[in-house]
Design a protein around this motif. Structure first.
Motif, PDB file in Angstrom:
ATOM      1  N   ALA A 223       1.124  -0.927   0.012  1.00  0.00           N
ATOM      2  CA  ALA A 223       0.015   0.314   0.200  1.00  0.00           C
ATOM      3  C   ALA A 223       0.624   1.539  -0.008  1.00  0.00           C
ATOM      4  CB  ALA A 223      -0.751  -0.040   1.272  1.00  0.00           C
ATOM      5  N   GLU A 224       1.995   1.269   1.105  1.00  0.00           N
ATOM      6  CA  GLU A 224       3.091   2.018   0.771  1.00  0.00           C
ATOM      7  C   GLU A 224       3.230   2.197  -0.028  1.00  0.00           C
ATOM      8  OE1 GLU A 224       5.392   5.209   1.483  1.00  0.00           O
ATOM      9  OE2 GLU A 224       6.427   3.504   1.558  1.00  0.00           O
ATOM     10  N   THR A 225       4.161   1.807  -0.515  1.00  0.00           N
ATOM     11  CA  THR A 225       5.529   1.866  -2.419  1.00  0.00           C
ATOM     12  C   THR A 225       4.399   2.087  -3.198  1.00  0.00           C
ATOM     13  OG1 THR A 225       6.536   0.119  -1.164  1.00  0.00           O
ATOM     14  CG2 THR A 225       6.720   0.334  -3.451  1.00  0.00           C
ATOM     15  N   GLY A 226       3.272   1.475  -2.864  1.00  0.00           N
ATOM     16  CA  GLY A 226       2.691   1.471  -4.733  1.00  0.00           C
ATOM     17  C   GLY A 226       1.928   2.777  -4.481  1.00  0.00           C
ATOM     18  N   LEU A 227       1.777   3.284  -2.988  1.00  0.00           N
ATOM     19  CA  LEU A 227       1.294   4.940  -3.107  1.00  0.00           C
ATOM     20  C   LEU A 227       2.384   5.848  -3.755  1.00  0.00           C
ATOM     21  CD1 LEU A 227      -0.774   7.371  -2.585  1.00  0.00           C
ATOM     22  CD2 LEU A 227       0.387   6.895   0.117  1.00  0.00           C
ATOM     23  N   HIS A 228       3.536   5.689  -3.552  1.00  0.00           N
ATOM     24  CA  HIS A 228       4.829   6.286  -4.232  1.00  0.00           C
ATOM     25  C   HIS A 228       4.848   6.219  -5.839  1.00  0.00           C
ATOM     26  CE1 HIS A 228       9.005   7.594  -3.303  1.00  0.00           C
ATOM     27  NE2 HIS A 228       8.651   7.606  -3.414  1.00  0.00           N
ATOM     28  N   ALA A 229       4.823   5.389  -6.306  1.00  0.00           N
ATOM     29  CA  ALA A 229       4.464   5.223  -7.728  1.00  0.00           C
ATOM     30  C   ALA A 229       3.082   5.546  -8.337  1.00  0.00           C
ATOM     31  CB  ALA A 229       4.476   3.522  -8.072  1.00  0.00           C
ATOM     32  N   VAL A 230       2.126   5.474  -7.375  1.00  0.00           N
ATOM     33  CA  VAL A 230       1.036   6.484  -8.187  1.00  0.00           C
ATOM     34  C   VAL A 230       1.138   7.764  -8.075  1.00  0.00           C
ATOM     35  CG1 VAL A 230      -1.326   6.975  -7.899  1.00  0.00           C
ATOM     36  CG2 VAL A 230      -0.955   5.028  -8.035  1.00  0.00           C
ATOM     37  N   ARG A 231       1.610   7.910  -6.888  1.00  0.00           N
ATOM     38  CA  ARG A 231       2.119   9.868  -6.820  1.00  0.00           C
ATOM     39  C   ARG A 231       3.260   9.927  -8.039  1.00  0.00           C
ATOM     40  NH1 ARG A 231       1.855  12.581  -1.241  1.00  0.00           N
ATOM     41  NH2 ARG A 231       2.830  14.033  -1.961  1.00  0.00           N
ATOM     42  N   MET A 232       3.737   9.903  -8.290  1.00  0.00           N
ATOM     43  CA  MET A 232       4.881   9.449  -9.429  1.00  0.00           C
ATOM     44  C   MET A 232       4.710   9.761 -11.017  1.00  0.00           C
ATOM     45  SD  MET A 232       8.445   7.719  -7.928  1.00  0.00           S
ATOM     46  CE  MET A 232       9.387   8.837  -9.160  1.00  0.00           C
ATOM     47  N   VAL A 233       3.415   9.078 -11.074  1.00  0.00           N
ATOM     48  CA  VAL A 233       2.645   9.096 -12.385  1.00  0.00           C
ATOM     49  C   VAL A 233       2.241   9.985 -12.356  1.00  0.00           C
ATOM     50  CG1 VAL A 233       1.687   7.723 -13.485  1.00  0.00           C
ATOM     51  CG2 VAL A 233       3.428   5.991 -12.130  1.00  0.00           C
ATOM     52  N   PHE A 234       1.219  10.790 -11.040  1.00  0.00           N
ATOM     53  CA  PHE A 234       0.605  11.014 -11.718  1.00  0.00           C
ATOM     54  C   PHE A 234       0.472  12.920 -10.816  1.00  0.00           C
ATOM     55  CE2 PHE A 234      -2.456   8.084 -11.166  1.00  0.00           C
ATOM     56  CZ  PHE A 234      -3.851   8.299 -12.022  1.00  0.00           C
TER      57      PHE A 234
ATOM     58  N   ILE B  53      11.821   2.925 -12.899  1.00  0.00           N
ATOM     59  CA  ILE B  53      11.637   3.299 -11.857  1.00  0.00           C
ATOM     60  C   ILE B  53      11.305   1.534 -10.967  1.00  0.00           C
ATOM     61  CG2 ILE B  53      10.687   3.224 -10.002  1.00  0.00           C
ATOM     62  CD1 ILE B  53      11.848   5.435 -10.247  1.00  0.00           C
ATOM     63  N   VAL B  54      11.745   0.696 -10.349  1.00  0.00           N
ATOM     64  CA  VAL B  54      11.535  -0.896 -10.140  1.00  0.00           C
ATOM     65  C   VAL B  54      11.165  -0.631  -9.170  1.00  0.00           C
ATOM     66  CG1 VAL B  54      12.420  -2.872 -10.890  1.00  0.00           C
ATOM     67  CG2 VAL B  54      14.204  -0.873 -11.580  1.00  0.00           C
ATOM     68  N   LEU B  55       9.958  -1.768  -9.363  1.00  0.00           N
ATOM     69  CA  LEU B  55       8.576  -1.814  -8.368  1.00  0.00           C
ATOM     70  C   LEU B  55       8.866  -3.348  -8.054  1.00  0.00           C
ATOM     71  CD1 LEU B  55       5.683   0.160  -8.935  1.00  0.00           C
ATOM     72  CD2 LEU B  55       7.981   1.082  -7.086  1.00  0.00           C
ATOM     73  N   GLY B  56       8.518  -3.696  -6.296  1.00  0.00           N
ATOM     74  CA  GLY B  56       9.125  -5.505  -6.363  1.00  0.00           C
ATOM     75  C   GLY B  56       7.520  -6.124  -5.982  1.00  0.00           C
ATOM     76  N   HIS B  57       7.796  -6.815  -6.168  1.00  0.00           N
ATOM     77  CA  HIS B  57       6.564  -7.957  -5.636  1.00  0.00           C
ATOM     78  C   HIS B  57       5.442  -7.808  -6.624  1.00  0.00           C
ATOM     79  CE1 HIS B  57       8.803  -6.587  -1.679  1.00  0.00           C
ATOM     80  NE2 HIS B  57       8.368  -7.496  -1.871  1.00  0.00           N
ATOM     81  N   MET B  58       5.565  -7.982  -8.128  1.00  0.00           N
ATOM     82  CA  MET B  58       4.394  -7.978  -9.389  1.00  0.00           C
ATOM     83  C   MET B  58       4.221  -6.119  -9.393  1.00  0.00           C
ATOM     84  SD  MET B  58       5.054 -10.549 -10.923  1.00  0.00           S
ATOM     85  CE  MET B  58       4.722 -12.592 -10.853  1.00  0.00           C
ATOM     86  N   GLY B  59       4.610  -5.501  -8.826  1.00  0.00           N
ATOM     87  CA  GLY B  59       4.335  -3.410  -9.190  1.00  0.00           C
ATOM     88  C   GLY B  59       3.696  -3.484  -8.106  1.00  0.00           C
ATOM     89  N   GLU B  60       3.799  -3.945  -7.020  1.00  0.00           N
ATOM     90  CA  GLU B  60       2.749  -3.491  -5.189  1.00  0.00           C
ATOM     91  C   GLU B  60       1.251  -2.923  -6.097  1.00  0.00           C
ATOM     92  OE1 GLU B  60       4.345  -3.758  -3.372  1.00  0.00           O
ATOM     93  OE2 GLU B  60       6.707  -3.218  -3.263  1.00  0.00           O
ATOM     94  N   SER B  61       0.797  -4.428  -6.799  1.00  0.00           N
ATOM     95  CA  SER B  61      -0.812  -3.606  -7.351  1.00  0.00           C
ATOM     96  C   SER B  61      -0.303  -3.323  -8.441  1.00  0.00           C
ATOM     97  CB  SER B  61      -1.825  -3.504  -6.099  1.00  0.00           C
ATOM     98  OG  SER B  61      -1.572  -4.408  -4.557  1.00  0.00           O
ATOM     99  N   LEU B  62      -0.075  -2.365  -9.332  1.00  0.00           N
ATOM    100  CA  LEU B  62      -0.161  -0.724  -9.944  1.00  0.00           C
ATOM    101  C   LEU B  62      -1.039  -1.615 -11.751  1.00  0.00           C
ATOM    102  CD1 LEU B  62       1.529   0.728  -8.485  1.00  0.00           C
ATOM    103  CD2 LEU B  62       2.109   1.704 -10.491  1.00  0.00           C
ATOM    104  N   PRO B  63       0.092  -3.293 -12.015  1.00  0.00           N
ATOM    105  CA  PRO B  63      -0.732  -3.764 -13.090  1.00  0.00           C
ATOM    106  C   PRO B  63      -2.323  -3.724 -12.820  1.00  0.00           C
ATOM    107  CG  PRO B  63       1.195  -5.018 -12.201  1.00  0.00           C
ATOM    108  CD  PRO B  63       1.070  -4.090 -11.059  1.00  0.00           C
ATOM    109  N   TYR B  64      -2.633  -4.341 -11.696  1.00  0.00           N
ATOM    110  CA  TYR B  64      -4.266  -4.530 -11.416  1.00  0.00           C
ATOM    111  C   TYR B  64      -4.994  -3.274 -11.842  1.00  0.00           C
ATOM    112  CZ  TYR B  64      -8.283  -6.364  -9.638  1.00  0.00           C
ATOM    113  OH  TYR B  64      -9.015  -7.241  -9.035  1.00  0.00           O
TER     114      TYR B  64
END
Length: 339
Positions: free
Chosen positions: A199-210, A222-233
């Motif tokens: 939840a926290e790392t996905g938030l970080h990436a989403v903030r960067m996108v938007f 950027i690289v995200l672990g754990h299959m993208g911290e839910s972003l692909p979904y």
């Protein structure tokens, strides 16, 4: 029947630490008033798996036992970002020097991502340049937020500029939610790998996108672990709600006009790894969502089972060319690791 030829296997989210870092973290945890700092320090210094962080011989034995050819090593979470800027910068430099020394000893088995202390963006940018040009590192590790602040904030632009200029991929690794975010996650064990990390790392990436980071730095990776911290979904949802808000004039405060669809940045500026997500269904979904060329194998050593991760990816029901990309060639391309 002939055996399938062995594929080269590079694991790309493999933690390590130095005794000095662990001692500094223990000291910080014993004096801090922050629940997050105390929890993180306790977790790392008490977790039995943490004993493998400093021992290279144990690491190499695990790699050999499970057919892993190379570890791309990075300083374990929470990294140097909990410390004040001076100590954080010192620990980052010391850690990077130690990692570079290990890589020189085992150049065909180990590669590395350099730690930085975003608390001081200027010195962090300088360390990126030093790590990439003098130490031979393959990218940068940042353990998500820094005192509740994220890389979309303009104060961190020197870090992103240095990463782009030095062609240094930035691996955003999870840490515990910030003090502002932590309370609802503090029960049932959900603050860590069960949910809080993603939840926290996905938030970080989403903030960067938007936040338009990839319009300002279009070559940043950027690289995200754990299959993208839910972003692909969430790719359809990102585009759909963003388009709806923009077309109907329901623009929230702070939302900016992006040059492309949000999903396009995920597919062009973000890579994901398999760390701790050893699931056929999730892997096949991620391939469909972002493409096999943006997925890399990772274990999350020593916190996940090297045997489970290695056995899983070897048996994964995907095409051989996709498996080869995920196991090695994507990492070689992105991190500039020699075949």
């Amino acid at each position: 029947m002939d055996e399938e030829p062995k594929m080269h296997m590079i694991a790309t989210e493999e933690a390590f630490a130095t005794p000095e870092y662990l001692e500094a973290l223990r000291n910080l945890g014993s004096t801090s008033t922050s629940d997050v700092v105390r929890y993180a320090a306790y977790f790392l210094t008490k977790d039995p798996a943490a004993t493998g962080l400093c021992d290279v011989e144990t690491r190499l034995a695990s790699m050999d036992a499970n057919g892993v050819d190379m570890h791309l090593m990075s300083l374990t979470s929470p990294g140097v970002q909990l410390f004040d800027a001076d100590l954080g910068t010192h620990l980052a430099q010391q850690t990077n020097d130690r990692l570079a020394e290990l890589i020189r000893q085992y150049p065909t088995r180990l590669a590395g991502l350099a730690a930085i202390a975003p608390q001081d963006p200027t010195r962090a940018a300088d360390e990126i340049t030093r790590a990439m040009t003098e130490l031979g590192m393959h990218g940068i590790i940042i353990n998500s937020h820094t005192n509740g602040e994220y890389l979309d904030e303009r104060k961190f632009d020197p870090i992103l500029e240095a990463a782009q200029r030095n062609k240094a991929p930035v691996y955003i690794h999870p840490t515990f939610p910030s003090d502002d975010m932590f309370k609802p996650y503090s029960v049932y064990g959900v603050s860590g790998a069960i949910w809080g990390f993603a939840a926290e790392t996905g938030l970080h990436a989403v903030r960067m996108v938007f936040g338009g980071v990839f319009d300002r730095f279009p070559d940043l990776q950027i690289v995200l672990g754990h299959m993208g911290e839910s972003l692909p979904y969430w790719l359809f949802r990102f585009d759909n709600i963003y388009d709806m808000m923009m077309s109907q004039g329901q623009v929230p405060a702070g939302m900016i006009k992006l040059e492309r669809k949000p999903s396009e940045y995920v597919k062009s500026n973000i890579h994901i790894t398999t760390s701790g997500m050893f699931s056929d269904d999730v892997l096949k979904f991620a391939i469909d969502a972002v493409g096999a060329e943006r997925i890399m194998f990772a274990i999350d050593y020593p916190f996940e089972s090297s045997k489970a991760g290695s056995d899983w990816i070897r048996a994964a029901p995907i095409a051989a060319e996709q498996k080869e990309m995920i196991l090695s060639t994507n990492a070689q391309r992105l991190f500039k690791i020699k075949p």
